[in-house]
Design an enzyme around this catalytic site. Structure first.
Site, PDB file in Angstrom:
ATOM      1  N   LYS A  29       0.837  -1.210   0.000  1.00 17.66           N
ATOM      2  CA  LYS A  29       0.000   0.000   0.000  1.00 17.66           C
ATOM      3  C   LYS A  29       0.871   1.259   0.000  1.00 17.66           C
ATOM      4  CE  LYS A  29      -3.942  -0.143   2.460  1.00 17.66           C
ATOM      5  NZ  LYS A  29      -4.751  -0.077   3.688  1.00 17.66           N
TER       6      LYS A  29
ATOM      7  N   LEU B 258     -17.206  10.699   7.442  1.00 15.82           N
ATOM      8  CA  LEU B 258     -16.997  10.820   5.988  1.00 15.82           C
ATOM      9  C   LEU B 258     -17.851   9.823   5.222  1.00 15.82           C
ATOM     10  CD1 LEU B 258     -13.087  10.897   6.054  1.00 15.82           C
ATOM     11  CD2 LEU B 258     -14.672  12.816   6.278  1.00 15.82           C
TER      12      LEU B 258
ATOM     13  N   LYS C  69     -20.659   8.922  17.533  1.00 18.45           N
ATOM     14  CA  LYS C  69     -20.405   8.318  16.210  1.00 18.45           C
ATOM     15  C   LYS C  69     -21.371   7.156  15.939  1.00 18.45           C
ATOM     16  CE  LYS C  69     -18.589   6.609  12.580  1.00 18.45           C
ATOM     17  NZ  LYS C  69     -18.128   7.113  11.340  1.00 18.45           N
TER      18      LYS C  69
ATOM     19  N   CYS D 282     -19.676   0.927   6.847  1.00 18.88           N
ATOM     20  CA  CYS D 282     -19.978   1.523   8.156  1.00 18.88           C
ATOM     21  C   CYS D 282     -21.308   1.086   8.752  1.00 18.88           C
ATOM     22  CB  CYS D 282     -19.961   3.041   8.048  1.00 18.88           C
ATOM     23  SG  CYS D 282     -18.313   3.690   7.865  1.00 18.88           S
TER      24      CYS D 282
ATOM     25  N   ARG E  12     -18.504  -3.778  -0.141  1.00 18.95           N
ATOM     26  CA  ARG E  12     -18.802  -4.378   1.162  1.00 18.95           C
ATOM     27  C   ARG E  12     -20.290  -4.262   1.502  1.00 18.95           C
ATOM     28  NH1 ARG E  12     -13.990  -1.829   4.631  1.00 18.95           N
ATOM     29  NH2 ARG E  12     -14.151  -0.270   2.994  1.00 18.95           N
TER      30      ARG E  12
HETATM   31  C1  UDX Z   1     -21.793   6.466   6.180  1.00 16.51           C
HETATM   32  C2  UDX Z   1     -22.109   7.786   6.919  1.00 16.51           C
HETATM   33  O1  UDX Z   1     -22.946   8.597   6.092  1.00 16.51           O
HETATM   34  C3  UDX Z   1     -20.847   8.500   7.291  1.00 16.51           C
HETATM   35  O2  UDX Z   1     -21.143   9.678   8.023  1.00 16.51           O
HETATM   36  C4  UDX Z   1     -20.028   7.540   8.156  1.00 16.51           C
HETATM   37  O3  UDX Z   1     -18.889   8.119   8.664  1.00 16.51           O
HETATM   38  C5  UDX Z   1     -19.701   6.282   7.365  1.00 16.51           C
HETATM   39  O4  UDX Z   1     -20.932   5.674   6.980  1.00 16.51           O
HETATM   40  P1  UDX Z   1     -21.143   5.735   3.715  1.00 16.51           P
HETATM   41  O5  UDX Z   1     -21.252   4.333   4.199  1.00 16.51           O
HETATM   42  O6  UDX Z   1     -19.959   6.113   2.898  1.00 16.51           O
HETATM   43  O7  UDX Z   1     -21.188   6.781   4.931  1.00 16.51           O
HETATM   44  O8  UDX Z   1     -22.411   6.022   2.794  1.00 16.51           O
HETATM   45  P2  UDX Z   1     -23.827   6.752   2.886  1.00 16.51           P
HETATM   46  O9  UDX Z   1     -23.875   7.774   1.820  1.00 16.51           O
HETATM   47  O10 UDX Z   1     -24.120   7.198   4.250  1.00 16.51           O
HETATM   48  O11 UDX Z   1     -24.797   5.550   2.448  1.00 16.51           O
HETATM   49  C6  UDX Z   1     -24.872   4.343   3.194  1.00 16.51           C
HETATM   50  C7  UDX Z   1     -25.877   3.404   2.601  1.00 16.51           C
HETATM   51  O12 UDX Z   1     -27.194   3.895   2.759  1.00 16.51           O
HETATM   52  C8  UDX Z   1     -25.718   3.157   1.103  1.00 16.51           C
HETATM   53  O13 UDX Z   1     -25.923   1.788   0.856  1.00 16.51           O
HETATM   54  C9  UDX Z   1     -26.799   4.005   0.471  1.00 16.51           C
HETATM   55  O14 UDX Z   1     -27.225   3.514  -0.780  1.00 16.51           O
HETATM   56  C10 UDX Z   1     -27.883   3.901   1.518  1.00 16.51           C
HETATM   57  N1  UDX Z   1     -28.823   5.023   1.492  1.00 16.51           N
HETATM   58  C11 UDX Z   1     -28.412   6.266   1.866  1.00 16.51           C
HETATM   59  C12 UDX Z   1     -30.136   4.817   1.120  1.00 16.51           C
HETATM   60  O15 UDX Z   1     -30.545   3.693   0.761  1.00 16.51           O
HETATM   61  N2  UDX Z   1     -31.018   5.876   1.134  1.00 16.51           N
HETATM   62  C13 UDX Z   1     -30.639   7.117   1.513  1.00 16.51           C
HETATM   63  O16 UDX Z   1     -31.501   8.024   1.513  1.00 16.51           O
HETATM   64  C14 UDX Z   1     -29.296   7.330   1.881  1.00 16.51           C
END
Ligand code: UDX
Length: 448
Positions: free
Chosen positions: A35, A153, A207, A263, A331
């Site tokens: 990496k 994030l 968190k 997450c 994932r």
């Molecule tokens: C999330 C949190 O938003 C972030 O603050 C945290 O630190 C890490 O986890 P992330 O996993 O990158 O971020 O994606 P996010 O945009 O939050 O979406 C998560 C999941 O929810 C995705 O599968 C997305 O498709 C789904 N989602 C999100 C929905 O199905 N509907 C929505 O309205 C929003």
């Protein structure tokens, strides 16, 4: 200020590049030689829009460097961030903290002068206490303040989220650490991002509570979508109608095939375990986890139903595999259950994703065929399923699609099209939560 970031994965790398861009001198450390070698050669280990440019710019400016050797950067740092992974522990869903504790032990031997050790990894309540105990017992002379500083994030928008956060949360008790943390985030709070100081345990819980609440919000609208289908209502309008209420808010109310990613699935599970162990079970979140798991499986059944109840020997095209757009991350992606469900029912699946196919090949059934672009993917397909809302799927040439498909079914699991625009072109359209579509029998109708 001088910053060492231990763990150059998603969180570490994005945070490191952004801190360097603020003008701090940052060293990103990772044990994985391949990496670090890739980063030194200018190759990013992850796909994140804007990251490669940000890294290149700051490396050239002499503010960002990479190494496998923790000792030097830690001994010089004002702040050492722990940003290693905390995956779900096999078998029980608890967060696996072995990497965090191993890093704490290593840091203990190398800190010099007053040093803030800040945990960015998502860790259960009380982990900061353990990190502090490890460092103090290993090196009683170390002058450290262990603080919690969770990241919020979103993949695909991580740089924007880092540079324009809704808030920055810091859990600490040492006033010297407060000054240091204020200093490193100074460019942000000058932009008026609130800097929220709390106790360490509260910060750790913020968190998890934030992610659990967002997962709950998504799951709520997903269940409402199912209800809409059965009672003749429209989920997008319901979402707008409730989202305009400022107490609810419009974001995270898009119905979909279930949340995935690195997450929400892991963090909800870990919080459920912490709550059970602490005799304060979070039953809403337990249910959220179960409902979301079932939903991912139910989506394959929805596609099969849209195909008339049988997909045996039919060719199904799947557009979008990653858990959300603008990432290559597979994932816990809903596509995994959907593709498997279709294959188990006898379908031949062809898939296309702009960034996720390399990871998908390692995760999906080997029977899946991969296409070079969306049109190659749908050629000859009886049905097309949109699983991830990549921008390039929002403006598909539907006439061309209709011409080259062999069937006429379009299933849109992200509600990115309107029924009329698809049906005008001769395709049969199914999406989520639109009760104006063919209504199941037994619909309760309001008394006339
Ligand atoms: C999330 C949190 O938003 C972030 O603050 C945290 O630190 C890490 O986890 P992330 O996993 O990158 O971020 O994606 P996010 O945009 O939050 O979406 C998560 C999941 O929810 C995705 O599968 C997305 O498709 C789904 N989602 C999100 C929905 O199905 N509907 C929505 O309205 C929003």
């Amino acid at each position: 200020m001088r910053i060492a970031i231990i763990g150059s994965g998603y969180v570490g790398l994005v945070s490191g590049a952004c801190f360097a861009d603020f003008g701090h001198v940052v060293t990103c450390v990772d044990k994985a030689e391949h990496k670090i070698a890739a980063l030194l050669a200018g190759r990013m280990p992850i796909y994140e829009p804007g990251l490669a440019d940000l890294v290149e710019r700051n490396v050239e400016a002499g503010r960002l460097s990479f190494t496998t050797d923790l000792a030097g950067p830690v001994s010089e740092a004002d702040v050492v961030f722990i940003a290693v992974g905390t995956p779900s522990r096999r078998g029980d869903g608890h967060a696996d903290l072995s990497h965090v504790y191993a890093v704490a032990r290593e840091i203990a031997s190398h800190v010099q002068g007053f040093t803030v050790v800040a945990t960015k990894s998502t860790v259960p309540v009380g982990t900061g206490d353990e990190v502090e105990y490890i460092i103090r017992s290993q090196n009683p002379a170390a002058d450290v303040a262990v603080v919690s500083n969770p990241e919020f994030l979103r993949e695909g928008a991580a740089i924007e989220d880092f540079k324009r956060p809704d808030r920055i949360v810091v859990g600490l008790s040492d006033p010297r650490a407060r000054d240091v943390m204020t200093g490193i985030y100074r460019p942000l709070y000058l932009n008026e991002a609130p800097l929220l100081f709390t106790t360490r345990r509260t910060s750790e819980l913020i968190k998890y509570a934030a992610n659990a609440f967002l997962a709950l919000k998504i799951t709520f609208i997903n269940e409402v979508a199912d209800l809409c289908e059965n009672v003749g209502a429209n989920v997008q309008e319901v979402a707008r109608g409730i989202g305009l209420d400022k107490r609810i808010g419009a974001k995270f109310l898009n119905a979909g095939p279930g949340y995935g990613g690195s997450c929400f699935p892991k963090d909800t599970l870990a919080l459920v375990k912490t709550a059970q162990d602490s005799n304060a079970p979070l039953r809403l979140i337990e249910t959220t986890v179960a409902v979301n798991d079932q939903r991912k499986r139910a989506m394959a059944r929805k596609v099969i139903a849209a195909c008339g109840g049988r997909v045996r020997s039919k060719m199904i095209a799947v557009l979008g595999l990653t858990f959300k757009p603008n990432t290559d991350d597979m994932r816990e992606a809903p596509s995994i259950s959907i593709v498997q469900g279709l294959i188990d029912a006898g379908a031949h699946v062809t898939a296309y994703d702009p960034q996720g196919m390399e990871q998908a090949r390692q995760l999906l059934d080997p029977a899946v065929r991969y296409a070079a672009d969306p049109y190659e993917c749908v050629e000859g397909a009886q049905a097309v399923v949109i699983v991830t809302e990549w921008d390039q799927f929002r403006a598909l040439d539907i006439d061309r699609l209709a011409r080259i498909m062999s069937g006429d079914v379009l299933v849109d699991l992200r509600n990115i099209y309107r029924a009329d625009e698809i049906e005008q072109r001769g395709l049969r359209y199914t999406n989520l939560g639109d009760g104006s579509m063919p209504v199941p029998h037994g619909l309760p109708v309001a008394a006339e």
